[in-house]
Motif scaffolding. Sequence first.
Motif, mmCIF file in Angstrom:
data_model
loop_
_atom_site.group_PDB
_atom_site.id
_atom_site.type_symbol
_atom_site.label_atom_id
_atom_site.label_comp_id
_atom_site.label_asym_id
_atom_site.label_seq_id
_atom_site.Cartn_x
_atom_site.Cartn_y
_atom_site.Cartn_z
ATOM 1 N N ALA A 148 -9.423 -8.851 -8.191
ATOM 2 C CA ALA A 148 -8.296 -9.256 -9.051
ATOM 3 C C ALA A 148 -7.162 -8.236 -9.054
ATOM 4 O O ALA A 148 -6.134 -8.456 -9.681
ATOM 5 C CB ALA A 148 -8.802 -9.473 -10.486
ATOM 6 N N VAL A 149 -7.352 -7.085 -8.418
ATOM 7 C CA VAL A 149 -6.312 -6.050 -8.413
ATOM 8 C C VAL A 149 -5.218 -6.433 -7.417
ATOM 9 O O VAL A 149 -5.496 -6.619 -6.213
ATOM 10 C CB VAL A 149 -6.917 -4.681 -8.048
ATOM 11 C CG1 VAL A 149 -5.826 -3.620 -8.023
ATOM 12 C CG2 VAL A 149 -7.999 -4.311 -9.052
ATOM 13 N N GLU A 150 -3.969 -6.545 -7.884
ATOM 14 C CA GLU A 150 -2.874 -6.939 -7.000
ATOM 15 C C GLU A 150 -2.511 -5.812 -6.034
ATOM 16 O O GLU A 150 -2.576 -4.637 -6.391
ATOM 17 C CB GLU A 150 -1.646 -7.317 -7.832
ATOM 18 C CG GLU A 150 -1.840 -8.563 -8.700
ATOM 19 C CD GLU A 150 -0.561 -8.924 -9.431
ATOM 20 O OE1 GLU A 150 0.456 -8.263 -9.202
ATOM 21 O OE2 GLU A 150 -0.582 -9.900 -10.224
ATOM 22 N N ASN A 151 -2.133 -6.206 -4.855
ATOM 23 C CA ASN A 151 -1.616 -5.311 -3.807
ATOM 24 C C ASN A 151 -2.678 -4.337 -3.268
ATOM 25 O O ASN A 151 -2.368 -3.529 -2.391
ATOM 26 C CB ASN A 151 -0.418 -4.494 -4.320
ATOM 27 C CG ASN A 151 0.733 -5.377 -4.736
ATOM 28 O OD1 ASN A 151 0.954 -6.431 -4.127
ATOM 29 N ND2 ASN A 151 1.444 -4.970 -5.777
ATOM 30 N N LEU A 152 -3.920 -4.364 -3.814
ATOM 31 C CA LEU A 152 -4.945 -3.427 -3.343
ATOM 32 C C LEU A 152 -6.213 -4.166 -2.954
ATOM 33 O O LEU A 152 -6.601 -5.142 -3.604
ATOM 34 C CB LEU A 152 -5.307 -2.397 -4.428
ATOM 35 C CG LEU A 152 -4.218 -1.437 -4.896
ATOM 36 C CD1 LEU A 152 -4.798 -0.488 -5.936
ATOM 37 C CD2 LEU A 152 -3.628 -0.657 -3.730
ATOM 38 N N GLU A 153 -6.834 -3.698 -1.861
ATOM 39 C CA GLU A 153 -8.192 -4.108 -1.530
ATOM 40 C C GLU A 153 -9.124 -2.954 -1.945
ATOM 41 O O GLU A 153 -8.883 -1.804 -1.592
ATOM 42 C CB GLU A 153 -8.356 -4.345 -0.024
ATOM 43 C CG GLU A 153 -7.511 -5.477 0.521
ATOM 44 C CD GLU A 153 -7.679 -5.589 2.042
ATOM 45 O OE1 GLU A 153 -8.565 -4.905 2.589
ATOM 46 O OE2 GLU A 153 -6.920 -6.347 2.670
ATOM 47 N N ILE A 154 -10.161 -3.254 -2.700
ATOM 48 C CA ILE A 154 -11.084 -2.206 -3.163
ATOM 49 C C ILE A 154 -12.500 -2.622 -2.802
ATOM 50 O O ILE A 154 -12.935 -3.739 -3.101
ATOM 51 C CB ILE A 154 -10.976 -1.971 -4.684
ATOM 52 C CG1 ILE A 154 -9.540 -1.604 -5.067
ATOM 53 C CG2 ILE A 154 -11.944 -0.877 -5.122
ATOM 54 C CD1 ILE A 154 -9.346 -1.415 -6.560
ATOM 55 N N ALA A 155 -13.230 -1.730 -2.149
ATOM 56 C CA ALA A 155 -14.641 -1.955 -1.812
ATOM 57 C C ALA A 155 -15.427 -0.714 -2.222
ATOM 58 O O ALA A 155 -14.951 0.409 -2.082
ATOM 59 C CB ALA A 155 -14.808 -2.220 -0.316
ATOM 60 N N ALA A 156 -16.631 -0.940 -2.734
ATOM 61 C CA ALA A 156 -17.419 0.191 -3.253
ATOM 62 C C ALA A 156 -18.873 0.047 -2.842
ATOM 63 O O ALA A 156 -19.377 -1.064 -2.619
ATOM 64 C CB ALA A 156 -17.299 0.284 -4.775
ATOM 65 N N TYR A 157 -19.560 1.200 -2.768
ATOM 66 C CA TYR A 157 -20.995 1.242 -2.396
ATOM 67 C C TYR A 157 -21.661 2.362 -3.187
ATOM 68 O O TYR A 157 -21.117 3.455 -3.300
ATOM 69 C CB TYR A 157 -21.140 1.517 -0.897
ATOM 70 C CG TYR A 157 -22.570 1.750 -0.443
ATOM 71 C CD1 TYR A 157 -23.402 0.680 -0.123
ATOM 72 C CD2 TYR A 157 -23.080 3.036 -0.329
ATOM 73 C CE1 TYR A 157 -24.696 0.893 0.295
ATOM 74 C CE2 TYR A 157 -24.381 3.262 0.090
ATOM 75 C CZ TYR A 157 -25.193 2.179 0.399
ATOM 76 O OH TYR A 157 -26.484 2.401 0.824
#
Length: 785
Positions: free
Chosen positions: A563-572
């Motif tokens: 849902a964060v605009e303008n950003l792709e976020i991936a976490a592990y």
Amino acid sequence: MTVSPTKLTLGLRSFRTKFLIVVGGAVLFDLLVSGSLALWNVQRLSRDATTQVGQGLEKASQDYIRSYTDSTAAQVGLLLDQVHSDVKALAGVLQAQIDRPIRNDAVGAAMAKADPDAVTVSFNSSGHWAQNLPGSPSVVSVWGYLLDKDHHPLPQVQTDIETSAVLDLVAPNLLRTGASKLQMYYIGPKERPIFRTAPYTEQAQTFDKLYPGHNDANFWDFFFPGIYESWQQWARNPASRPVPEDITQTAPYTDAITGKLIVSFFHPLWTADRQGVAGTAGADITLDQLAEIVEHVKVAESGFGFLAMSDGNVVAINAAGEKVIGLRAASDATSKGVTGLDRSLRNSSQKAVASLPLDTNGVVQHISLNENGQDIPYLVVTRQLNPSNLWVNGPVQREVMSLGIAVPEQEIYASLIAARAKIARATNRILVYQIGAVLVSLLIVAAAVFAASKRITSGIRALAAAAKRIEAKDYSVRVDIHTNDEVAQAGLAFNRMAEQISFHTENLENLVAERTKEIEEAKEEISALNTQLKSENLRLGAELDVARHIQMMVLPRATELGAVENLEIAAYMRPADEVGGDYYDVLQNGASLKIGIGDVTGHGLESGVLMLMVQSVARALQEAGETDPSKFLAHLNRAIFKNIERTRTDKHLTLSFLDYDGERLTISGQHEDLIVVRQTGEVERIDTGDLGLPVGLESDISPFVDTREIPFQSGDVIVLHTDGVTEAENARGELFGIDRLCQSAHRLHGRSAEDVKNGIVEGLMAYIGTQKIHDDITLVVMRHR
């Protein structure tokens, strides 16, 4: 049907005569053969039992020694790791002061106002040095060649005094927690080697007494020749370090202040441009702390342990063990610098000890030691500790210490020797009884056969006839023997046997049914026990799953990240235990986005609980509308510090936050380096060491918190990580390292955040292989669309 005995005929051809010749002779021969075989079997059984018992007890004893050696080596390694951790924490604070001169001025002014003795020194005319007065948490000594003509510190030296005053804030807490330390200190660079030590002692006065002339020579060259030059080489080429870490330990030497044998641990400090050495942070532990672990080794009655350097120099051993292995201390003729401990295995009066290899991990070595003119067999097992950077008297070199356990074979194999002795005594006793029994049997059988042949033969014939009827399945047959002897008893026994055979034949089906019922009942009982055991295992597993699930519940969901605009976020995230101590979160409140990452010291339940505290406080502050990054981190630290005090734990954590409002990206707080991969493929590393202090270490860290804006444009990628990534080890014990992480991020340039995350994780897991993961692993990847 009844079978009666028949009359016997006399003479040479009579059955009795034949019975006497054939049966009597056969019985006598059988007794002789069976007796001989029995004697032979007893001897063979004794040999086999001795061999089997011996092999089992020997293996168990050797496994016990190996296990004891491993556990003792682990205790020594844990002590060294704790000291390393504390020295790194002190070095991180001092390095931040060096990297941020503006903050140095603020801290120096604050210290001068709160405690003037921390930054003000007085000249001593007899010693020709200057030193602050008692009352401060630390003592700072300034040597004569660092003073101007009016006996005041040179300007840059005074700056170093004020820079290092932050040690008064950090060192007392580090001395109280973690591994027991004798003292912690800061030493300036070679051109300005001021010496600040906590706690306060008469430092310069003691140096004058024990080391005449030290004030006429450079501190580093006088006390630790060669170590500073090694660090300068590391600054130019980090790959030149013998072991890939900055911590450098000394060989044991005599401390000038206490007179005790100590080991020093140095962490070099670097200039702001990382091209030179700016001094060192250090800590001392007494050799007693290492020796206590080794000297308390107790194996059997007189087994002992020893801790040796790779050159054979023994740094810890008890008095009895020192005498047994024939150690002789070499004389130390020099009077310059520190005085070390020289007590080498290579100088041992015992030849087997002088040539003892120390790199045979877990191998049981058999040696012979001379004690009071007798050769005593010993077992020796050694285990190597983790490698370290070591200074002795020249360039820093690679060192691998070894922990050894020595025990007399007679003591460790005492149960084996006793078992063999008992088996031998039992064998001899059985042989004597067996021989006596055979002789007695020969006499009795010979007399019995001759005296009772008539009665026996008549009854035997009747029994033989009846046996044939039984063989023909005529179970109604009975024998009628009129004599009153053993044969008659055999006849009665035969009749009872026939009755039992008849009875069991008729009732076989009932017996089978009863046994089947018993077997079914036993199976049902076993099934119930298995069900109960499975239920208990499920309960325990469910409790662990709940603890893990609670931690995973608070992590950001995929829908939040998307849902964060303008950003792709991936976490592990992958915990080392069921519950991990790493922290990351993505918090959004309107247009304000805050991304946090941190690492609690250690891992497991306590670390996981502290991580949940941090997540809760951060969420509360974000929802409360606190937008100032410095105040946000200071408020969070104050809450966490109070919780740590209440729970009486010594945990703390490194923690950084990224604040993004759609245009600007701001970082605050101290954690691992932040990695930025630009759209062009260029890789940047952002050092956060000067942006804060570890959270939970002090109640107020606001003077140390700073922020930094980072350009973040379309196509740029930011990689956040915990030290579980860079400190993961392969099968050779080599760390994954920050350079490999940067290379992985660069290789995946241009891909989505999810692809970058997956690519880094796959490369990391392939590097680790089958090795155990010792620390929590967390990775967060952000990509500007």
